[in-house]
Design an enzyme around this catalytic site. Sequence first.
Site, mmCIF file in Angstrom:
data_model
loop_
_atom_site.group_PDB
_atom_site.id
_atom_site.type_symbol
_atom_site.label_atom_id
_atom_site.label_comp_id
_atom_site.label_asym_id
_atom_site.label_seq_id
_atom_site.Cartn_x
_atom_site.Cartn_y
_atom_site.Cartn_z
ATOM 1 N N CYS A 163 0.884 -1.173 0.000
ATOM 2 C CA CYS A 163 0.000 0.000 0.000
ATOM 3 C C CYS A 163 0.916 1.216 0.000
ATOM 4 C CB CYS A 163 -0.866 0.022 1.253
ATOM 5 S SG CYS A 163 -1.863 -1.438 1.456
ATOM 6 N N ARG A 190 1.721 1.163 -6.005
ATOM 7 C CA ARG A 190 1.796 0.267 -4.838
ATOM 8 C C ARG A 190 0.489 -0.452 -4.574
ATOM 9 N NH1 ARG A 190 4.934 0.703 -0.476
ATOM 10 N NH2 ARG A 190 7.047 1.391 -0.865
ATOM 11 N N TRP A 231 -3.651 -2.045 -1.451
ATOM 12 C CA TRP A 231 -3.616 -3.373 -2.076
ATOM 13 C C TRP A 231 -4.105 -4.302 -0.980
ATOM 14 C CZ3 TRP A 231 -1.529 -8.245 -1.526
ATOM 15 C CH2 TRP A 231 -1.571 -9.076 -2.666
ATOM 16 N N ASN A 268 0.374 0.662 6.012
ATOM 17 C CA ASN A 268 0.909 -0.272 5.018
ATOM 18 C C ASN A 268 1.583 -1.391 5.785
ATOM 19 O OD1 ASN A 268 2.034 -1.593 2.822
ATOM 20 N ND2 ASN A 268 3.851 -0.290 2.813
ATOM 21 N N GLY A 269 1.160 -2.623 5.552
ATOM 22 C CA GLY A 269 1.774 -3.763 6.242
ATOM 23 C C GLY A 269 0.698 -4.745 6.705
ATOM 24 N N GLU A 274 10.670 -15.444 -18.117
ATOM 25 C CA GLU A 274 10.362 -14.007 -18.053
ATOM 26 C C GLU A 274 9.339 -13.611 -19.101
ATOM 27 O OE1 GLU A 274 10.736 -11.873 -15.956
ATOM 28 O OE2 GLU A 274 10.450 -9.951 -16.969
ATOM 29 N N LYS A 325 5.786 -11.934 -18.092
ATOM 30 C CA LYS A 325 5.344 -10.641 -18.641
ATOM 31 C C LYS A 325 3.971 -10.791 -19.293
ATOM 32 C CE LYS A 325 7.622 -8.032 -17.043
ATOM 33 N NZ LYS A 325 8.295 -8.837 -16.107
ATOM 34 N N GLU A 384 1.158 -11.460 -16.658
ATOM 35 C CA GLU A 384 0.824 -10.431 -15.655
ATOM 36 C C GLU A 384 0.223 -9.181 -16.263
ATOM 37 O OE1 GLU A 384 3.966 -8.728 -13.327
ATOM 38 O OE2 GLU A 384 5.426 -9.044 -14.895
ATOM 39 N N HIS A 428 9.157 -34.035 -22.219
ATOM 40 C CA HIS A 428 8.821 -34.731 -20.959
ATOM 41 C C HIS A 428 7.455 -34.307 -20.453
ATOM 42 C CE1 HIS A 428 12.869 -36.317 -20.855
ATOM 43 N NE2 HIS A 428 13.312 -35.110 -21.124
ATOM 44 N N LYS A 487 3.409 -3.183 -7.226
ATOM 45 C CA LYS A 487 4.808 -3.087 -7.638
ATOM 46 C C LYS A 487 5.740 -3.644 -6.575
ATOM 47 C CE LYS A 487 8.157 -1.785 -10.303
ATOM 48 N NZ LYS A 487 8.386 -2.527 -11.553
#
Length: 614
Positions: A2, A27, A82, A106-107, A486, A490, A493, A509, A609
């Site tokens: 947050c 955030r 968030w 925040n936390g 990666e 990308k 997300e 496999h 983020k």
Amino acid sequence: MCGIIGIVGTQPVSARLIESLKRLEYRGYDSAGVAAVVNGPDGGPNGGKVERRRAQGKIKNLEALLAEQPLGGQNGIGHVRWATHGAPNLKNAHPQTAGRVTLVHNGIIENFAELKAELIAAGRTFESDTDTEVIAQLIDAELATGLAPLDAFKTTLDRLTGAYALAVLIEGADNLILGARRGSPLVVGEGQGEMFLGSDALAVGPFTNRVIYLEEGDYVALDHDSARIFDASGAPVTRPVKLVATSAVMMEKGNYRHFMEKEIHDQPDGCQRTIAAYVDALTARAAMPEGLDLANLERIQIVACGTSYIAGVVGKYLIEQLADLPVDVEIASEFRYRQPALRPGSLVIAMSQSGETADTLAALRYCKAKGMKSAVVVNATESTMAREVDVVLPIHCGVEIGVASTKAFTAQVSVMIALAVAAAKARGTIDDAEEQRLVRVMLEAPRLIAEAIGLEDAIKEIAVEVSKARDVLYLGRGPMSALALEGALKLKEISYIHAEGYAAGELKHGPIALVDDQTPIVILAPFDSWFEKSASNMSEVMARGGQVIFITDTEGAKHAPEGAKVVITAPACDPLISALVMSAPIQLLAYHVAVLKGADVDQPRNLAKSVTVE
Ligand code: AGP
């Protein structure tokens, strides 16, 4: 996770809070809210009532509310959320209020349930499902015993277990904002007759460049003229004021539609800055910061999450190949709980753009507790991780706003490349001439990255096909197996299309069962020692109707098997920097697919983020 802001100011606070929250929206954006000490019934500043305004979703929804219901006052707090505890709805939006107390957090408070039960048993009623409201209720309960605001605050902090960055308003104490940090970042901004509190320097950047980074456990009382800081024991302390350049230019998109697009295009410059910090271009020597005894290291343990983890995997390939130095790379959230067998002769390297990722921080602290020397490859050089390690390895790529990491990834990889060359020289696995050759290769990277970005039009075309896919497979070998991860991350997300990255040799496999003529297969294959194997994987896939997007280089294009749906030809380069050059095509592919799907590129759903909670 947050973002929080607090202002003890001399100007109307509402618009200033919004300006700051817009810098913090990366955030989290499940909800946004502000509160202010508005002039009391007597019109004077004393005894001012605290009013709040909150809205679900993005800040623009809060702005619309404020247009209808303006908020007065010069002192206030703000929050972008968030969601961790409690659904992302209005009642759980911050600021949270209890009696005289209004605060933002925040936390995560880990003992909130027992504290909440105790407060309910004492007759207090709750309006939200959040852990944050418990903090407000506790402070209000302590005020009700007659404690002064700062004492009520400190008594409350001593009862909390978990992580917090707080900004608190108390009705009746209008020229005061209380703040505290433990496990989540918080800074004080020093203004002219004003004081500010924010999650990071960006938050207070519109108002001041004089920043005080609070330490773990610090709490602070701000009024117009002072910031009284106390350490966890309650002793007054002084923390240094730093001048931080968070110039507005870093916050603008320029002529790009999204921060992510800008940041992809910033990479040639970004990597130039990063590489310049780790080589002596004149003598063509690698140059690492003091404190890394690369010659005598027995092993490197890399801990990280997400894209930073993938940058670590690239580093593993390069460091082991060049320096014959064992490197293990692990997902931090797994590493921290599995009692890994560690030895003091190792170096732990945390990889983190934000320097605040909770799992990576915990894994780093675990290694430090085992006596390991520690380093962090980090963008935020004043972050918690940066302040706790023995050696900081900055990535120098400038502020990255897009939630999907791009320029920070290639900057991290650039540091890994420099570390591999420096370690090889220190351990005698390369001589002076080879070191100089490799450093010159590194200095070519910015130009070659720019050329790879020049493939954008061809990538935009293939993005149309990929945007219709339900699943996408990314395949690669060697460092390209990391880039396959990666590329898939990308795409997932920001476009919400399911994608998987796989080591190409693993295809037979199991995953080859997925291959049909509906599934785009992105194969990353520069003309390196793995090329022939990747080319045969490509034939296997095409034999089963797979639609191959072959991303190679000018040499590889000459040897690619016929039949690919499209061949994207990046500039040829030395294997040392192929991960840098091949990143742009996969970033651009994900970006343009997301744009075609109308996705929220810079702020994808459910993401943030900086993941500062477990
Ligand atoms: C990257 O695109 C993601 N947003 C995410 O995986 C990110 O890399 C991860 O959360 C780690 O963040 P950090 O680098 O700040 O530690």
